[in-house]
Scaffold this motif. Structure first.
Motif: not given
Length: 104
Positions: A89, A69, A78-80, A97
């Motif tokens: 996500f 993101e 943000a990261s995943s 968020h």
């Protein structure tokens, strides 16, 4: 990805753009792009996975899910990284968020 397509009006209202990428060749990526309303990149390589810090699965020659993101000035907010569907996500979480960040 369909969840992001379904919530596209809300995402757009918040100034959120969605893009995705795959190891698939262009013809297969176009099939997926036809099901959603955002760009789908194609031909992700191991070098791209390495640049993103993502896990490259040798057996299937694929990049594992890597989501980012980006906020103003393309700063990662943000990261995943995952090796399956858990922890990825979804559109609701991104909307929550971004709404939270915009209020603070």
């Amino acid at each position: 990805m369909v969840g992001f397509a379904e919530r596209s009006a809300e995402l757009k209202a918040l100034g959120i753009s969605v893009v995705a990428a795959s190891v698939d060749p262009i013809d297969k990526a176009k099939e997926v792009a036809d099901e959603v309303n955002f760009p789908i990149g194609y031909g992700v390589t191991r070098d791209i996975a390495n640049a993103l810090g993502s896990f490259w699965e040798e057996r299937r020659q694929i990049i594992q899910p890597s989501e980012f993101e980006l906020g103003p000035e393309n700063k990662v907010m943000a990261s995943s990284y995952s090796d399956g569907p858990i922890g990825r996500f979804d559109s609701d979480d991104v909307i929550k968020h971004v709404t939270f960040l915009s209020k603070h």
